[in-house]
Design an enzyme around this catalytic site. Structure first.
Site, mmCIF file in Angstrom:
data_model
loop_
_atom_site.group_PDB
_atom_site.id
_atom_site.type_symbol
_atom_site.label_atom_id
_atom_site.label_comp_id
_atom_site.label_asym_id
_atom_site.label_seq_id
_atom_site.Cartn_x
_atom_site.Cartn_y
_atom_site.Cartn_z
ATOM 1 N N TRP A 130 -84.413 35.654 -17.367
ATOM 2 C CA TRP A 130 -84.394 34.778 -18.674
ATOM 3 C C TRP A 130 -83.917 33.228 -17.974
ATOM 4 O O TRP A 130 -83.033 33.207 -17.330
ATOM 5 C CB TRP A 130 -83.637 35.290 -19.653
ATOM 6 C CG TRP A 130 -83.524 34.300 -20.751
ATOM 7 C CD1 TRP A 130 -84.664 33.685 -21.457
ATOM 8 C CD2 TRP A 130 -82.413 33.855 -21.665
ATOM 9 N NE1 TRP A 130 -84.306 33.092 -22.633
ATOM 10 C CE2 TRP A 130 -82.887 32.903 -22.597
ATOM 11 C CE3 TRP A 130 -81.019 34.069 -21.650
ATOM 12 C CZ2 TRP A 130 -81.908 32.297 -23.706
ATOM 13 C CZ3 TRP A 130 -80.010 33.396 -22.306
ATOM 14 C CH2 TRP A 130 -80.727 32.615 -23.262
ATOM 15 N N ASP A 211 -77.094 42.391 -20.857
ATOM 16 C CA ASP A 211 -77.990 41.446 -21.958
ATOM 17 C C ASP A 211 -78.784 42.392 -22.792
ATOM 18 O O ASP A 211 -79.849 43.122 -22.425
ATOM 19 C CB ASP A 211 -78.669 40.319 -21.282
ATOM 20 C CG ASP A 211 -79.051 39.198 -22.334
ATOM 21 O OD1 ASP A 211 -78.888 39.621 -23.504
ATOM 22 O OD2 ASP A 211 -79.485 38.332 -21.915
ATOM 23 N N LYS A 246 -83.757 38.777 -32.936
ATOM 24 C CA LYS A 246 -84.864 39.347 -33.125
ATOM 25 C C LYS A 246 -85.065 40.475 -34.150
ATOM 26 O O LYS A 246 -85.954 40.532 -34.710
ATOM 27 C CB LYS A 246 -85.225 39.908 -31.588
ATOM 28 C CG LYS A 246 -84.834 39.016 -30.551
ATOM 29 C CD LYS A 246 -85.486 37.789 -30.042
ATOM 30 C CE LYS A 246 -84.558 36.915 -29.216
ATOM 31 N NZ LYS A 246 -85.521 35.827 -28.508
HETATM 32 C C1 LMR Z 1 -86.795 33.394 -25.256
HETATM 33 O O1 LMR Z 1 -86.692 34.041 -24.029
HETATM 34 O O2 LMR Z 1 -87.752 32.643 -25.507
HETATM 35 C C2 LMR Z 1 -85.694 33.468 -26.071
HETATM 36 O O3 LMR Z 1 -84.633 34.252 -25.919
HETATM 37 C C3 LMR Z 1 -85.261 32.381 -26.810
HETATM 38 C C4 LMR Z 1 -84.632 31.619 -25.916
HETATM 39 O O4 LMR Z 1 -83.459 31.142 -26.340
HETATM 40 O O5 LMR Z 1 -84.980 31.116 -24.770
#
Ligand code: LMR
Length: 398
Positions: A130, A211, A246
């Site tokens: 992420w 996570d 979510k």
């Molecule tokens: C995402 O990955 O799009 C979500 O977790 C929202 C974010 O805060 O990035």
């Protein structure tokens, strides 16, 4: 003050939404940020949450501060979701849970906590991960290193590469792992692979930081927590950042949790004392509303059942859209095989579209996709699917 300062780049994910909102193209489609949308393209308030909120309006008597760690009843429900109601971890009291402002808040509080107790540790993240993970842990002062995760050629987990790297992570370092619905790839470890990761963590003495933002979007609330239960069973220290953004659709209520699991209840109590300091100097105590709404649902058997149904509805719609995308591209004669998208799970698909294609789709078709090719499958609807498939086919066949 700002004359000599260059503007910072927009956020890789939330910055896309800002650009999307400004785009005048009436056909625009936002496949960027990980937010669920229904087939009308709306992010609904879950029915169970609406009912819970009505109840709260009638019964809430104060807006006084919550404790630093949040409402203890909320923490208890979070633990039931993470470990199962009959878990030994809960019975023995060796987990400390706080209500954090979303999953991001949980990661940052956990990072601050770990910086305090392991100042020289390195944080290991998957390649890719992420977009915000590195930012959060760098801001807390950590050095960041990567372990292999996704193989672009097989479109699966490069497990040999991953486990080889994890076997060489020094004791005391921290390894960030995605429990389910890996963000951005949508590709998860098998049960057996998780078993090996847990064994390695125990043998090598590094600290897992899990996570867990998408519980319920993989298979079910229970099945998705299998990896958490495996870590809990071996009695090591680990942390979990979880989120109700979510699965309860509580995005803007910032409703998450940090859970620190220790070998004993005494250690968990010490951990909690330090977590509270990390919170107090950051935001003092959490916002109440989202936590109360989720708690109201989790404590009421009828609302709970309704919620399980609503999570299933979201999960099923995303699966249907995966299939529609794959079939739609094949029907347009796209040569590249996209069938792997049907095997991925959760909200995201790591589409394999290059950054050049991603940019072309944004500029020419007003279709917004995160750099690296991550598509939020929940952004596809029966109305926009043809436009998206036509556009991708056009981009690939240029
Ligand atoms: C995402 O990955 O799009 C979500 O977790 C929202 C974010 O805060 O990035």
């Amino acid at each position: 003050m700002w004359k000599e300062i260059k503007a910072a780049p927009a956020d890789a994910i939330l910055g896309l939404t800002e650009a999307f909102k400004k785009d005048p193209n009436p056909e625009k489609v936002n496949l960027g940020v990980g937010v669920y949308k229904d087939d009308q393209g709306l992010t609904p308030i879950l029915k169970c949450i609406k009912t819970a909120e009505k109840k709260l309006v009638e019964t809430e008597t104060t807006k006084g501060y919550l404790p630093i760690s949040g409402n203890p009843a909320y923490a208890a429900q979070v633990q039931k979701m993470l470990f199962g109601a009959d878990s030994e971890v809960i019975a023995s009291g060796r987990a400390a849970t706080i209500h954090s402002p979303g999953g991001t808040g949980a990661l940052r509080v956990g990072a601050d906590l770990l910086k305090e107790v392991s100042p020289n540790a390195t944080l290991w993240v998957s390649t890719p991960t992420w977009a915000n993970h590195k930012g959060i842990f760098s801001a807390a002062g950590f050095k960041i290193a990567d372990y292999p995760y996704y193989s672009p050629s097989t479109k699966k987990v490069d497990f040999d590469g991953m486990i080889g790297a994890l076997e060489n992570v020094p004791a005391g370092d921290i390894v960030l792992l995605h429990v389910c619905c890996h963000n951005p790839t949508g590709v998860d470890l098998s049960d057996e692979q998780w078993g090996k990761v847990v064994e390695t963590a125990k043998a090598k003495g590094w600290t897992p930081f899990l996570d867990f933002a998408y519980q319920g979007f993989g298979e079910s609330i229970e099945a998705d927590r299998a990896a958490v239960e495996k870590f809990a069973a071996v009695g090591i220290d680990f942390l979990v950042a979880s989120s109700f953004s979510k699965n309860f659709g509580l995005y803007n209520e910032r409703t998450g949790a940090l859970t620190v699991v220790s070998p004993t209840a005494e250690e968990a109590e010490v951990a909690m004392s330090h977590v509270k300091i990390a919170i107090r100097v950051n935001y003092s105590n959490p916002p109440a509303h989202g936590g109360l709404a989720a708690l109201t649902v989790l404590e009421d058997p009828a609302l709970y059942d309704q919620w399980i149904g609503e999570v299933a509805e979201m999960r099923v719609r995303i699966k249907e859209m995966r299939a529609a995308l794959v079939d739609g591209l094949a029907a347009r004669g796209v040569e590249q095989d996209f069938s792997f998208i049907k095997e991925q799970c959760g909200m995201f698909s790591f589409s394999g579209l290059s950054n050049e294609i991603v940019e072309w789709l944004k500029v020419n078709k007003a279709i917004y996709i995160v750099g690296g090719g991550r598509i939020n499958v929940a952004g596809l609807t029966s109305e926009n699917i043809d436009y998206v498939c036509d556009s991708i086919a056009e981009a690939l066949n240029r």
